[in-house]
Design a protein around this motif. Structure first.
Motif, PDB file in Angstrom:
ATOM      1  N   TYR A   2      67.631 158.298  76.148  1.00  0.00           N
ATOM      2  CA  TYR A   2      67.982 158.860  75.189  1.00  0.00           C
ATOM      3  C   TYR A   2      67.402 158.208  74.004  1.00  0.00           C
ATOM      4  CZ  TYR A   2      71.865 159.342  71.356  1.00  0.00           C
ATOM      5  OH  TYR A   2      72.666 159.453  70.246  1.00  0.00           O
ATOM      6  N   GLY A   3      67.175 156.980  73.821  1.00  0.00           N
ATOM      7  CA  GLY A   3      66.421 156.268  72.791  1.00  0.00           C
ATOM      8  C   GLY A   3      65.109 156.778  72.501  1.00  0.00           C
ATOM      9  N   MET A   4      64.328 157.023  73.641  1.00  0.00           N
ATOM     10  CA  MET A   4      62.958 157.658  73.458  1.00  0.00           C
ATOM     11  C   MET A   4      62.966 158.750  72.632  1.00  0.00           C
ATOM     12  SD  MET A   4      61.728 156.689  77.531  1.00  0.00           S
ATOM     13  CE  MET A   4      60.257 157.904  77.328  1.00  0.00           C
ATOM     14  N   ALA A  29      59.317 165.424  69.221  1.00  0.00           N
ATOM     15  CA  ALA A  29      60.194 166.074  70.306  1.00  0.00           C
ATOM     16  C   ALA A  29      60.168 167.598  70.177  1.00  0.00           C
ATOM     17  CB  ALA A  29      61.387 165.712  70.382  1.00  0.00           C
ATOM     18  N   ASN A  30      59.993 168.304  71.289  1.00  0.00           N
ATOM     19  CA  ASN A  30      60.434 169.510  71.260  1.00  0.00           C
ATOM     20  C   ASN A  30      61.237 170.107  72.733  1.00  0.00           C
ATOM     21  OD1 ASN A  30      58.339 169.998  73.368  1.00  0.00           O
ATOM     22  ND2 ASN A  30      56.821 170.020  71.764  1.00  0.00           N
ATOM     23  N   ASN A  31      61.448 171.460  73.090  1.00  0.00           N
ATOM     24  CA  ASN A  31      62.210 171.797  74.091  1.00  0.00           C
ATOM     25  C   ASN A  31      61.464 171.648  75.337  1.00  0.00           C
ATOM     26  OD1 ASN A  31      64.255 172.498  72.119  1.00  0.00           O
ATOM     27  ND2 ASN A  31      64.144 174.519  72.340  1.00  0.00           N
ATOM     28  N   ASN A  32      60.034 171.456  75.223  1.00  0.00           N
ATOM     29  CA  ASN A  32      59.412 171.142  76.425  1.00  0.00           C
ATOM     30  C   ASN A  32      58.850 169.947  76.471  1.00  0.00           C
ATOM     31  OD1 ASN A  32      57.927 172.803  78.522  1.00  0.00           O
ATOM     32  ND2 ASN A  32      55.814 172.357  77.425  1.00  0.00           N
ATOM     33  N   THR A  33      59.676 168.912  75.879  1.00  0.00           N
ATOM     34  CA  THR A  33      59.470 167.701  76.264  1.00  0.00           C
ATOM     35  C   THR A  33      60.232 166.859  77.245  1.00  0.00           C
ATOM     36  OG1 THR A  33      58.857 167.247  73.602  1.00  0.00           O
ATOM     37  CG2 THR A  33      59.167 165.174  75.272  1.00  0.00           C
ATOM     38  N   ALA A  56      62.081 154.357  87.830  1.00  0.00           N
ATOM     39  CA  ALA A  56      61.662 155.509  86.852  1.00  0.00           C
ATOM     40  C   ALA A  56      62.594 156.770  87.129  1.00  0.00           C
ATOM     41  CB  ALA A  56      60.186 155.776  86.650  1.00  0.00           C
ATOM     42  N   ALA A  57      62.831 157.493  86.038  1.00  0.00           N
ATOM     43  CA  ALA A  57      63.335 158.826  86.393  1.00  0.00           C
ATOM     44  C   ALA A  57      62.786 159.626  85.322  1.00  0.00           C
ATOM     45  CB  ALA A  57      64.831 158.566  86.385  1.00  0.00           C
ATOM     46  N   ILE A  58      63.137 161.083  85.127  1.00  0.00           N
ATOM     47  CA  ILE A  58      62.775 161.894  84.192  1.00  0.00           C
ATOM     48  C   ILE A  58      63.718 162.661  83.765  1.00  0.00           C
ATOM     49  CG2 ILE A  58      61.244 164.001  83.829  1.00  0.00           C
ATOM     50  CD1 ILE A  58      59.279 162.686  85.974  1.00  0.00           C
ATOM     51  N   TYR A  59      64.010 162.619  82.408  1.00  0.00           N
ATOM     52  CA  TYR A  59      64.927 163.456  81.519  1.00  0.00           C
ATOM     53  C   TYR A  59      64.417 164.467  80.798  1.00  0.00           C
ATOM     54  CZ  TYR A  59      67.926 159.615  83.159  1.00  0.00           C
ATOM     55  OH  TYR A  59      68.582 158.644  83.983  1.00  0.00           O
ATOM     56  N   ASP A  60      65.194 165.495  80.337  1.00  0.00           N
ATOM     57  CA  ASP A  60      64.804 166.603  79.523  1.00  0.00           C
ATOM     58  C   ASP A  60      65.161 166.090  78.192  1.00  0.00           C
ATOM     59  OD1 ASP A  60      67.394 167.387  79.300  1.00  0.00           O
ATOM     60  OD2 ASP A  60      67.076 169.341  80.095  1.00  0.00           O
ATOM     61  N   HIS A  61      64.745 166.967  77.007  1.00  0.00           N
ATOM     62  CA  HIS A  61      65.298 166.666  75.756  1.00  0.00           C
ATOM     63  C   HIS A  61      66.649 166.769  75.276  1.00  0.00           C
ATOM     64  CE1 HIS A  61      65.471 171.141  75.797  1.00  0.00           C
ATOM     65  NE2 HIS A  61      66.016 171.088  74.634  1.00  0.00           N
ATOM     66  N   ARG A 109      55.149 168.345  77.829  1.00  0.00           N
ATOM     67  CA  ARG A 109      54.859 167.183  77.196  1.00  0.00           C
ATOM     68  C   ARG A 109      55.530 166.173  77.723  1.00  0.00           C
ATOM     69  NH1 ARG A 109      57.174 165.004  72.587  1.00  0.00           N
ATOM     70  NH2 ARG A 109      55.654 163.615  71.419  1.00  0.00           N
ATOM     71  N   ILE A 110      55.161 165.228  78.102  1.00  0.00           N
ATOM     72  CA  ILE A 110      55.657 163.798  78.771  1.00  0.00           C
ATOM     73  C   ILE A 110      55.593 162.802  78.212  1.00  0.00           C
ATOM     74  CG2 ILE A 110      53.887 163.626  80.604  1.00  0.00           C
ATOM     75  CD1 ILE A 110      56.387 163.045  82.815  1.00  0.00           C
ATOM     76  N   VAL A 111      56.442 161.917  77.918  1.00  0.00           N
ATOM     77  CA  VAL A 111      56.612 160.886  77.093  1.00  0.00           C
ATOM     78  C   VAL A 111      56.876 159.663  77.896  1.00  0.00           C
ATOM     79  CG1 VAL A 111      57.551 159.654  75.179  1.00  0.00           C
ATOM     80  CG2 VAL A 111      57.251 162.276  75.094  1.00  0.00           C
TER      81      VAL A 111
END
Length: 235
Positions: free
Chosen positions: A102-104, A111-115, A130-135, A162-164
């Motif tokens: 959330y903070g990221m 940020a966009n819908n594909n991040t 680790a885990a992976i979350y969408d926008h 696009r991965i952060v």
């Protein structure tokens, strides 16, 4: 007016914040290592006194549930439970990695819908939690311990996203992934109880509370205490 005290102690950053439904009223944090046992209760008392609120005026207490540091999680959860019992308030548990994601997102200017967001907590050597979350902060891949190599996240990196990456475990992955044009590192990102509180506010509205008596942190991996190096104790 909703009032939530949030405690984040799962990482080396010890942070506490007080917020209502509109604003963060005050945050205290330290980057000093191994300071949780000395600083956490001091931060809690300072925030409540400076904001002129009593624990009875809280609507809930939120705590980072893990994964993360075994000792840090125990300290944070114990403090949160103590306040909940003493003030008769509900406990809200929030995933450490979800709060980080959330903070990221809030710190990601592109940020966009594909991040996708991959928060990482150092688990020593080349391993991270680790885990992976969408926008929209929805879980895309479950929380798990990852051993970092060239293929760990390749399906997302080569999947058009696009991965952060961010967190105290992200630095060790840079040599593996930073050359990809769609990979971004938030180098100045800091874990904060503010992120935890934002999710906790949503959980409070839905009355999504933890069982204070039986709640335990999500350690992800079993804690193994080191054997004391005293001759004769172990064969």
């Amino acid at each position: 007016m909703t009032l939530i005290l949030s405690i984040e102690s799962a990482t080396p950053v010890c942070t506490v914040s007080l917020q209502n439904q509109n604003d963060v009223l005050l945050e205290r944090f330290t980057l000093e290592e191994n300071a949780h046992s000395r600083k956490l209760t001091v931060f809690i008392e300072e925030i409540m006194q400076e904001c002129n609120y009593s624990f009875k005026q809280l609507d809930a207490v939120a705590v980072s549930e893990g994964p993360g540091s075994y000792t840090g999680l125990r300290i944070g959860v114990s403090a949160a439970k103590g306040i909940c019992y003493g003030a008769d308030k509900p406990l809200i548990a929030v995933s450490t990695l979800q709060a980080m994601a959330y903070g990221m997102h809030t710190h990601d200017e592109q940020a966009n819908n594909n991040t996708l967001y991959c928060p990482m907590i150092d688990a020593r050597r080349m391993e991270v939690y680790a885990a992976i979350y969408d926008h929209k902060n929805r879980l895309m891949r479950k929380v798990q311990p990852d051993i970092l190599d060239e293929d760990t996240y390749i399906e997302y990196i080569e999947g058009g996203y696009r991965i952060v990456f961010a967190g105290n475990g992200a630095e060790k992955s840079k040599l593996l992934y930073e050359s990809f044009p769609n990979v971004v590192y938030l180098n100045d990102f800091r874990v904060s109880a503010n992120f935890l509180g934002k999710i906790a506010l949503q959980k409070h509205q839905q009355k999504e509370y933890a069982d204070t008596a039986y709640f335990e942190p999500f350690y992800l991996k079993t804690f193994v205490a080191g054997k004391p190096k005293v001759k004769g104790l172990y064969q």
